[in-house]
Motif scaffolding. Structure first.
Motif, PDB file in Angstrom:
ATOM      1  N   ASP A 283      25.403  25.112  47.260  1.00 31.94           N
ATOM      2  CA  ASP A 283      26.615  25.893  47.079  1.00 31.94           C
ATOM      3  C   ASP A 283      27.020  25.752  45.616  1.00 31.94           C
ATOM      4  OD1 ASP A 283      28.926  27.232  48.672  1.00 31.94           O
ATOM      5  OD2 ASP A 283      29.898  25.887  47.249  1.00 31.94           O
ATOM      6  N   MET A 284      27.167  26.892  44.951  1.00 23.84           N
ATOM      7  CA  MET A 284      27.513  26.828  43.534  1.00 23.84           C
ATOM      8  C   MET A 284      28.927  27.337  43.320  1.00 23.84           C
ATOM      9  SD  MET A 284      25.515  28.090  40.149  1.00 23.84           S
ATOM     10  CE  MET A 284      25.645  29.822  40.382  1.00 23.84           C
ATOM     11  N   LEU A 285      29.726  26.482  42.708  1.00 26.67           N
ATOM     12  CA  LEU A 285      31.103  26.832  42.387  1.00 26.67           C
ATOM     13  C   LEU A 285      31.201  26.975  40.869  1.00 26.67           C
ATOM     14  CD1 LEU A 285      34.190  26.806  43.435  1.00 26.67           C
ATOM     15  CD2 LEU A 285      34.204  24.498  42.523  1.00 26.67           C
ATOM     16  N   VAL A 286      31.787  28.058  40.415  1.00 27.94           N
ATOM     17  CA  VAL A 286      31.999  28.225  38.983  1.00 27.94           C
ATOM     18  C   VAL A 286      33.504  28.238  38.742  1.00 27.94           C
ATOM     19  CG1 VAL A 286      31.674  29.716  36.980  1.00 27.94           C
ATOM     20  CG2 VAL A 286      29.858  29.499  38.668  1.00 27.94           C
ATOM     21  N   ARG A 287      33.957  27.314  37.908  1.00 31.35           N
ATOM     22  CA  ARG A 287      35.391  27.245  37.598  1.00 31.35           C
ATOM     23  C   ARG A 287      35.622  27.922  36.249  1.00 31.35           C
ATOM     24  NH1 ARG A 287      37.535  21.748  37.443  1.00 31.35           N
ATOM     25  NH2 ARG A 287      39.264  22.467  38.688  1.00 31.35           N
ATOM     26  N   VAL A 288      36.543  28.869  36.235  1.00 26.93           N
ATOM     27  CA  VAL A 288      36.859  29.572  34.988  1.00 26.93           C
ATOM     28  C   VAL A 288      38.372  29.624  34.804  1.00 26.93           C
ATOM     29  CG1 VAL A 288      34.808  31.029  34.825  1.00 26.93           C
ATOM     30  CG2 VAL A 288      36.720  31.789  36.208  1.00 26.93           C
ATOM     31  N   GLU A 289      38.771  29.813  33.570  1.00 24.21           N
ATOM     32  CA  GLU A 289      40.204  29.831  33.270  1.00 24.21           C
ATOM     33  C   GLU A 289      40.719  31.271  33.298  1.00 24.21           C
ATOM     34  OE1 GLU A 289      40.472  27.886  29.501  1.00 24.21           O
ATOM     35  OE2 GLU A 289      39.993  25.922  30.353  1.00 24.21           O
ATOM     36  N   LEU A 290      41.827  31.448  33.981  1.00 24.17           N
ATOM     37  CA  LEU A 290      42.486  32.752  34.034  1.00 24.17           C
ATOM     38  C   LEU A 290      43.244  32.947  32.725  1.00 24.17           C
ATOM     39  CD1 LEU A 290      43.235  35.059  36.098  1.00 24.17           C
ATOM     40  CD2 LEU A 290      45.316  33.755  36.540  1.00 24.17           C
ATOM     41  N   THR A 291      43.049  34.067  32.067  1.00 24.22           N
ATOM     42  CA  THR A 291      43.742  34.265  30.779  1.00 24.22           C
ATOM     43  C   THR A 291      45.195  34.660  31.020  1.00 24.22           C
ATOM     44  OG1 THR A 291      43.143  36.584  30.689  1.00 24.22           O
ATOM     45  CG2 THR A 291      41.651  35.066  29.615  1.00 24.22           C
TER      46      THR A 291
ATOM     47  N   VAL B  72      22.525  35.047  42.985  1.00 24.41           N
ATOM     48  CA  VAL B  72      22.867  33.917  43.832  1.00 24.41           C
ATOM     49  C   VAL B  72      24.346  34.057  44.182  1.00 24.41           C
ATOM     50  CG1 VAL B  72      23.297  31.430  43.788  1.00 24.41           C
ATOM     51  CG2 VAL B  72      21.184  32.312  42.867  1.00 24.41           C
ATOM     52  N   ASN B  73      24.695  33.702  45.401  1.00 18.29           N
ATOM     53  CA  ASN B  73      26.106  33.725  45.775  1.00 18.29           C
ATOM     54  C   ASN B  73      26.872  32.640  45.043  1.00 18.29           C
ATOM     55  OD1 ASN B  73      26.703  35.845  47.438  1.00 18.29           O
ATOM     56  ND2 ASN B  73      25.869  34.809  49.243  1.00 18.29           N
ATOM     57  N   VAL B  74      28.008  33.018  44.490  1.00 18.35           N
ATOM     58  CA  VAL B  74      28.783  32.093  43.678  1.00 18.35           C
ATOM     59  C   VAL B  74      30.217  32.102  44.203  1.00 18.35           C
ATOM     60  CG1 VAL B  74      29.679  31.680  41.367  1.00 18.35           C
ATOM     61  CG2 VAL B  74      27.380  32.605  41.649  1.00 18.35           C
ATOM     62  N   THR B  75      30.800  30.919  44.327  1.00 19.73           N
ATOM     63  CA  THR B  75      32.228  30.843  44.603  1.00 19.73           C
ATOM     64  C   THR B  75      32.924  30.602  43.277  1.00 19.73           C
ATOM     65  OG1 THR B  75      31.688  29.770  46.680  1.00 19.73           O
ATOM     66  CG2 THR B  75      33.979  29.702  45.990  1.00 19.73           C
ATOM     67  N   VAL B  76      33.969  31.376  43.010  1.00 20.73           N
ATOM     68  CA  VAL B  76      34.679  31.212  41.749  1.00 20.73           C
ATOM     69  C   VAL B  76      36.027  30.557  42.021  1.00 20.73           C
ATOM     70  CG1 VAL B  76      35.899  32.483  39.937  1.00 20.73           C
ATOM     71  CG2 VAL B  76      33.528  33.042  40.486  1.00 20.73           C
ATOM     72  N   GLU B  77      36.371  29.595  41.175  1.00 18.92           N
ATOM     73  CA  GLU B  77      37.696  29.000  41.258  1.00 18.92           C
ATOM     74  C   GLU B  77      38.402  29.275  39.943  1.00 18.92           C
ATOM     75  OE1 GLU B  77      37.951  24.952  42.930  1.00 18.92           O
ATOM     76  OE2 GLU B  77      39.220  24.500  41.212  1.00 18.92           O
TER      77      GLU B  77
ATOM     78  N   VAL C  13      35.046  38.458  39.313  1.00 18.27           N
ATOM     79  CA  VAL C  13      34.172  37.488  38.646  1.00 18.27           C
ATOM     80  C   VAL C  13      33.031  37.086  39.580  1.00 18.27           C
ATOM     81  CG1 VAL C  13      34.048  35.237  37.509  1.00 18.27           C
ATOM     82  CG2 VAL C  13      36.095  36.651  37.237  1.00 18.27           C
ATOM     83  N   GLU C  14      33.354  36.867  40.850  1.00 20.18           N
ATOM     84  CA  GLU C  14      32.308  36.491  41.816  1.00 20.18           C
ATOM     85  C   GLU C  14      31.247  37.578  41.924  1.00 20.18           C
ATOM     86  OE1 GLU C  14      34.375  35.580  45.460  1.00 20.18           O
ATOM     87  OE2 GLU C  14      34.715  33.489  44.864  1.00 20.18           O
ATOM     88  N   HIS C  15      31.728  38.810  41.955  1.00 25.29           N
ATOM     89  CA  HIS C  15      30.827  39.943  42.092  1.00 25.29           C
ATOM     90  C   HIS C  15      29.892  40.060  40.876  1.00 25.29           C
ATOM     91  CE1 HIS C  15      29.673  43.860  43.610  1.00 25.29           C
ATOM     92  NE2 HIS C  15      29.803  44.328  42.381  1.00 25.29           N
ATOM     93  N   ARG C  16      30.483  39.944  39.686  1.00 28.20           N
ATOM     94  CA  ARG C  16      29.671  40.044  38.467  1.00 28.20           C
ATOM     95  C   ARG C  16      28.638  38.920  38.378  1.00 28.20           C
ATOM     96  NH1 ARG C  16      32.103  42.568  33.930  1.00 28.20           N
ATOM     97  NH2 ARG C  16      33.217  44.405  34.664  1.00 28.20           N
TER      98      ARG C  16
END
Lengths: 144, 434
Positions: free
Chosen positions: B370-378, B406-411, B396-399
């Protein structure tokens, strides 16, 4: 009618959904001697938005912004409700009949009765309809 | 049961094998120097001429090749075959959003298939076996590669590809699959789903062999899979640049045999590029001796391992590469798919709603990665309405899903909250314990 005096500036703060985030925000406001008059948290999976009415919105905004928070102003209105069964219905019905959508809302029951804070899609229209219905809108000066 | 697919080659004395490798290398170098502008220039830069290759160890004089060479020459600038000679393409992920394309002539497909036919025979598979191919079919090399290899040895292929796990288990039972080829984590997932369905793979199916690879795994995981599912589990190795999955362990389970007439293996020091002795740990570097469309000389795959050049107890004389122990770069393998953090960076740069800093957290949930990508909301994209923010996250998840496959969960996290790095960044938190 001057609707502007009824438009209240809410501050909205983006927050990660994890322990200590609310404490950090509250601490920052306390340090600046800012009083929180009404407040709610909306949460989604992993994050939340803290919404608050404070006595010094500009100061609160600047303080939180300087600490790196995502913070924004949002226009809301505050309606005095009867603190009795059916009180909320009266207000909600007025807006519903006028086709005004409530995007979110929160309430507090204060010394002088219950107050409903509303974020609506048509602020001016909501103010007019509520005034016409005979309900009491709280002026901005009550808060800040 | 056949012991070897091609005993003459597989058990050829080492000296003869090396003579064969030298001849193949020599003709490869002459061909590329003469006909490939890319290799011609590389050899000139390195100041090496085909005449300088006088023995097998002279391979060290030749220049290295990297994944970035494929990316920089996207899609087919270094192909040495013309379009009408190509019969297939496969495409894999590159280090930045750009994919890498591999082309195949009919001879390339035949070599690939032969390599797998030897490999599958070496684990005891053959006519009468039903091989369930649960690698993805399509641009990924796993599915089609195994498919042709399995057909070549006369086994029956059950081309289930990935997904629809319950149906896979039903078919495994109904058609009596004796072997399955998939990632080890997918097999664990199949095992878990089977249990929920009330199917005991050990008792209720005829499965006895697993050909597992396309992601790192350990001997501990092998023991677990073998004990739990009642099968023998074999490691398979390959990358799309080499054609695809190419080499497996034999029944001895002591590293995968690299067929010397197909590939020349070196283990090098990743820092200095010096060749290391057999048994020393270093970066796997492969020269494909028989490849027409996309030849590879001293291709640095980036995998860290050791080589054992002793004759195997199975009788095969070809060297064995031990289980892959790590990477020289920050490449991640998520559910069998290669993911480079730079790809994520590249994708995020095109999304104004989020900042350019990110953190990747990889975990194993159940059997699957399971891959989680954490990004900052501007600040600009912050809204007090939850739905607006959820939409940013979905975008972001879709892109990321589109560019990584690969399926990605974005936080979404607060601006400034992700760690900043000077110099080499550590953006990956890998919590998978293999």
């Amino acid at each position: 009618m001057d609707t502007q005096k009824f438009v209240i500036r809410q501050i909205s703060i983006f927050s990660e959904n994890r322990p200590g985030r609310l404490a950090a925000i509250a601490h920052a406001l306390g340090e600046e001697n800012i009083n929180i008059l009404a407040f709610s948290i909306a949460e989604a999976n992993g994050f939340g938005v803290v919404r608050a009415l404070v006595d010094y919105p500009e100061k609160a905004h600047d303080k939180l912004f300087s600490l790196g928070y995502n913070v924004a102003f949002t226009d809301v209105i505050a309606v005095r409700m009867k603190d009795q069964p059916g009180g909320l219905y009266e207000v909600a019905k007025v807006l519903g009949d006028a086709g005004v959508n409530i995007e979110y809302s929160y309430a507090y029951s204060g010394k002088e009765g219950a107050v409903l804070i509303l974020r609506v899609d048509q602020v001016d229209e909501a103010i007019k309809k509520i005034k016409n219905s005979g309900a009491t809108l709280l002026e901005r000066s009550v808060f800040h | 049961m056949m012991k070897s697919w091609d005993p003459r080659i597989e058990e050829m004395p080492k000296e003869d094998l090396q003579r064969m490798q030298y001849r193949l290398l020599k003709s490869l170098v002459y061909r590329l120097y003469s006909f490939s502008p890319f290799y011609h220039d590389r050899m000139r830069e390195q100041n090496v001429h085909p005449d300088d290759i006088r023995e097998l160890t002279d391979v060290k004089k030749l220049p290295f090749m990297f994944k970035r060479d494929l990316r920089d020459n996207y899609p087919d600038k270094i192909f040495t075959s013309t379009k009408d000679e190509l019969v297939r393409y496969h495409v894999s992920s590159g280090t930045t959003g750009k994919p890498t394309v591999v082309g195949y002539t009919q001879n390339d497909l035949n070599t690939w298939t032969t390599s797998l036919a030897r490999a599958l025979t070496s684990v005891g598979l053959g006519r009468g076996d039903v091989i369930q191919v649960s690698y993805g079919y399509g641009l990924f090399t796993g599915g089609l590669g195994m498919h042709y290899g399995a057909e070549r040895i006369g086994a029956t292929v059950l081309p289930t590809s990935v997904g629809n796990t319950e149906r896979q288990i039903e078919l495994m039972q109904d058609l009596g699959a004796t072997a399955i080829a998939c990632t080890p984590s997918y097999l664990l997932h199949i095992g878990e789903v089977a249990e929920k369905m009330g199917v005991d793979i050990k008792k209720d199916t005829e499965l006895r062999t697993g050909i597992l690879g396309a992601e790192p795994w350990t001997d501990r995981m092998r023991t677990r899979i073998e004990d739990w599912l009642g099968i023998k589990a074999y490691d398979i190795y390959g990358t799309s640049e080499l054609s695809g999955p190419m080499f497996t362990e034999c029944v001895e389970q002591k590293g995968f045999h690299v067929w010397s007439d197909i590939a020349l293996v070196e283990i090098i020091d990743p820092k200095t590029g010096e060749s290391l002795e057999s048994g020393q740990k270093g970066e796997l570097t492969i020269t494909i001796l028989q490849k027409e469309a996309l030849p590879m000389i001293r291709y640095r795959i980036g995998d860290i391992t050791t080589m054992d050049d002793e004759v195997c107890a199975c009788g095969r004389t070809h060297p064995r590469i031990q289980r892959i122990q790590g990477r020289v770069d920050d490449m991640l393998i998520i559910r069998g798919i290669n993911v480079f953090p730079s790809q994520i960076e590249y994708a995020l740069m095109a999304i104004p709603e989020v900042g350019q800093h990110f953190q990747i957290v990889v975990e194993r949930k159940g059997a699957l990665d399971d891959m989680l990508v954490r990004v900052e909301l501007t600040k600009e994209s912050f809204s007090d309405k939850i739905n607006d923010i959820i939409q940013v996250r979905q975008k972001v998840e879709h892109r990321l899903r589109n560019s990584l496959n690969v399926n990605v969960t974005v936080e979404l996290v607060e601006p400034g909250s992700l760690p900043r790095f000077e110099g080499k960044s550590k953006r990956v938190v890998d919590k998978r314990s293999l």
